[in-house]
Design an enzyme around this catalytic site. Structure first.
Site, PDB file in Angstrom:
ATOM      1  N   GLY A 126      -6.082   5.036  -0.466  1.00 47.94           N
ATOM      2  CA  GLY A 126      -6.326   3.628  -0.739  1.00 47.94           C
ATOM      3  C   GLY A 126      -7.808   3.306  -0.637  1.00 47.94           C
ATOM      4  O   GLY A 126      -8.486   3.747   0.289  1.00 47.94           O
ATOM      5  N   HIS A 136      -4.055   0.412 -14.317  1.00 46.90           N
ATOM      6  CA  HIS A 136      -5.065   1.376 -14.783  1.00 46.90           C
ATOM      7  C   HIS A 136      -4.782   2.723 -14.130  1.00 46.90           C
ATOM      8  O   HIS A 136      -4.603   2.802 -12.926  1.00 46.90           O
ATOM      9  CB  HIS A 136      -6.469   0.885 -14.385  1.00 46.90           C
ATOM     10  CG  HIS A 136      -7.542   1.913 -14.546  1.00 46.90           C
ATOM     11  ND1 HIS A 136      -8.020   2.291 -15.771  1.00 46.90           N
ATOM     12  CD2 HIS A 136      -8.205   2.648 -13.623  1.00 46.90           C
ATOM     13  CE1 HIS A 136      -8.954   3.221 -15.591  1.00 46.90           C
ATOM     14  NE2 HIS A 136      -9.077   3.452 -14.304  1.00 46.90           N
ATOM     15  N   LEU A 137      -4.732   3.771 -14.949  1.00 41.04           N
ATOM     16  CA  LEU A 137      -4.559   5.130 -14.445  1.00 41.04           C
ATOM     17  C   LEU A 137      -5.703   5.983 -14.979  1.00 41.04           C
ATOM     18  O   LEU A 137      -5.582   6.625 -16.026  1.00 41.04           O
ATOM     19  CB  LEU A 137      -3.201   5.710 -14.881  1.00 41.04           C
ATOM     20  CG  LEU A 137      -1.957   5.006 -14.332  1.00 41.04           C
ATOM     21  CD1 LEU A 137      -0.693   5.593 -14.937  1.00 41.04           C
ATOM     22  CD2 LEU A 137      -1.919   5.068 -12.812  1.00 41.04           C
ATOM     23  N   GLY A 138      -6.822   5.959 -14.265  1.00 39.25           N
ATOM     24  CA  GLY A 138      -7.993   6.719 -14.681  1.00 39.25           C
ATOM     25  C   GLY A 138      -8.074   8.050 -13.961  1.00 39.25           C
ATOM     26  O   GLY A 138      -7.232   8.385 -13.131  1.00 39.25           O
ATOM     27  N   SER A 139      -9.123   8.795 -14.258  1.00 32.88           N
ATOM     28  CA  SER A 139      -9.274  10.112 -13.635  1.00 32.88           C
ATOM     29  C   SER A 139      -9.790  10.019 -12.200  1.00 32.88           C
ATOM     30  O   SER A 139      -9.573  10.943 -11.410  1.00 32.88           O
ATOM     31  CB  SER A 139     -10.211  10.984 -14.478  1.00 32.88           C
ATOM     32  OG  SER A 139     -11.479  10.377 -14.589  1.00 32.88           O
ATOM     33  N   HIS A 199      -0.002 -14.234  -0.372  1.00 34.56           N
ATOM     34  CA  HIS A 199       1.311 -14.509   0.199  1.00 34.56           C
ATOM     35  C   HIS A 199       1.803 -15.837  -0.368  1.00 34.56           C
ATOM     36  O   HIS A 199       1.191 -16.888  -0.142  1.00 34.56           O
ATOM     37  CB  HIS A 199       1.230 -14.519   1.722  1.00 34.56           C
ATOM     38  CG  HIS A 199       0.587 -13.266   2.243  1.00 34.56           C
ATOM     39  ND1 HIS A 199       1.198 -12.036   2.148  1.00 34.56           N
ATOM     40  CD2 HIS A 199      -0.611 -13.058   2.829  1.00 34.56           C
ATOM     41  CE1 HIS A 199       0.400 -11.127   2.659  1.00 34.56           C
ATOM     42  NE2 HIS A 199      -0.709 -11.720   3.077  1.00 34.56           N
ATOM     43  N   GLU A 254       0.830  -1.210   0.000  1.00 37.32           N
ATOM     44  CA  GLU A 254       0.000   0.000   0.000  1.00 37.32           C
ATOM     45  C   GLU A 254       0.861   1.256   0.000  1.00 37.32           C
ATOM     46  O   GLU A 254       0.521   2.245  -0.644  1.00 37.32           O
ATOM     47  CB  GLU A 254      -0.964   0.027   1.192  1.00 37.32           C
ATOM     48  CG  GLU A 254      -1.838   1.254   1.166  1.00 37.32           C
ATOM     49  CD  GLU A 254      -3.270   1.028   1.610  1.00 37.32           C
ATOM     50  OE1 GLU A 254      -4.024   2.012   1.595  1.00 37.32           O
ATOM     51  OE2 GLU A 254      -3.627  -0.105   1.960  1.00 37.32           O
ATOM     52  N   ARG A 277       5.392 -16.993  -0.490  1.00 35.44           N
ATOM     53  CA  ARG A 277       6.555 -17.633   0.121  1.00 35.44           C
ATOM     54  C   ARG A 277       6.911 -16.899   1.412  1.00 35.44           C
ATOM     55  O   ARG A 277       6.848 -15.678   1.468  1.00 35.44           O
ATOM     56  CB  ARG A 277       7.719 -17.553  -0.869  1.00 35.44           C
ATOM     57  CG  ARG A 277       9.063 -17.927  -0.321  1.00 35.44           C
ATOM     58  CD  ARG A 277      10.190 -17.874  -1.358  1.00 35.44           C
ATOM     59  NE  ARG A 277      10.128 -19.070  -2.193  1.00 35.44           N
ATOM     60  CZ  ARG A 277       9.716 -19.093  -3.459  1.00 35.44           C
ATOM     61  NH1 ARG A 277       9.345 -17.992  -4.052  1.00 35.44           N
ATOM     62  NH2 ARG A 277       9.683 -20.211  -4.137  1.00 35.44           N
TER      63      ARG A 277
END
Length: 145
Positions: A86, A110-113, A93, A66, A95
């Protein structure tokens, strides 16, 4: 490749300073690389980040994911006009790790508005996959305080 960052005028020292006095600094997280479309950081596997079996705690992996994903979103947006928080995180997980460092790399899916979705891969010092995480970040207008 064209960089995805809002500003190219950022250093690793600045990123690490922004994290001062946060959970990231308490857990020993450190930004290590900024690429054109990715951000990397590392975290020690030590008394702060392990569970009672002395294995890396899943919550520490999620905190690392995060942190690197949220900061990556923060570098994509115009911080004068927007904030990012967030919205959802998951982590598989793969290992266990008992010592050394884990290394996280965040890449955008994804890089949206209004939302960003990040793929975060965490590996150990031997480059073995430790955790796969997906982080969804909400992009909100900045409000006057």
């Amino acid at each position: 490749m064209k960089p995805i960052w809002h500003s190219l005028d950022i250093s690793l020292d600045q990123l690490n300073e922004w994290g001062d006095n946060t959970m990231g600094t308490y857990l020993g997280m450190e930004f290590t690389e900024i690429g054109p479309d990715y951000l990397r950081m590392m975290m020690p596997v030590d008394h702060r980040t392990v569970q009672p079996y002395r294995l890396l705690h899943g919550g520490a992996s999620a905190a690392l994911a995060e942190t690197v994903g949220s900061m990556a979103s923060g570098l994509v947006i115009d911080s004068q006009k927007q904030i990012c928080v967030g919205l959802e995180i998951n982590a598989n997980h793969i290992r266990g790790v008992r010592e050394g460092y884990v290394h996280a790399i965040a890449r955008p899916l994804h890089l949206g508005s209004t939302t960003h979705v990040w793929d975060i891969r965490i590996t150990d010092d031997q480059h073995k996959l430790v955790c796969i995480s997906r982080l969804t970040v909400a992009i909100l207008p900045k409000r006057d305080q």
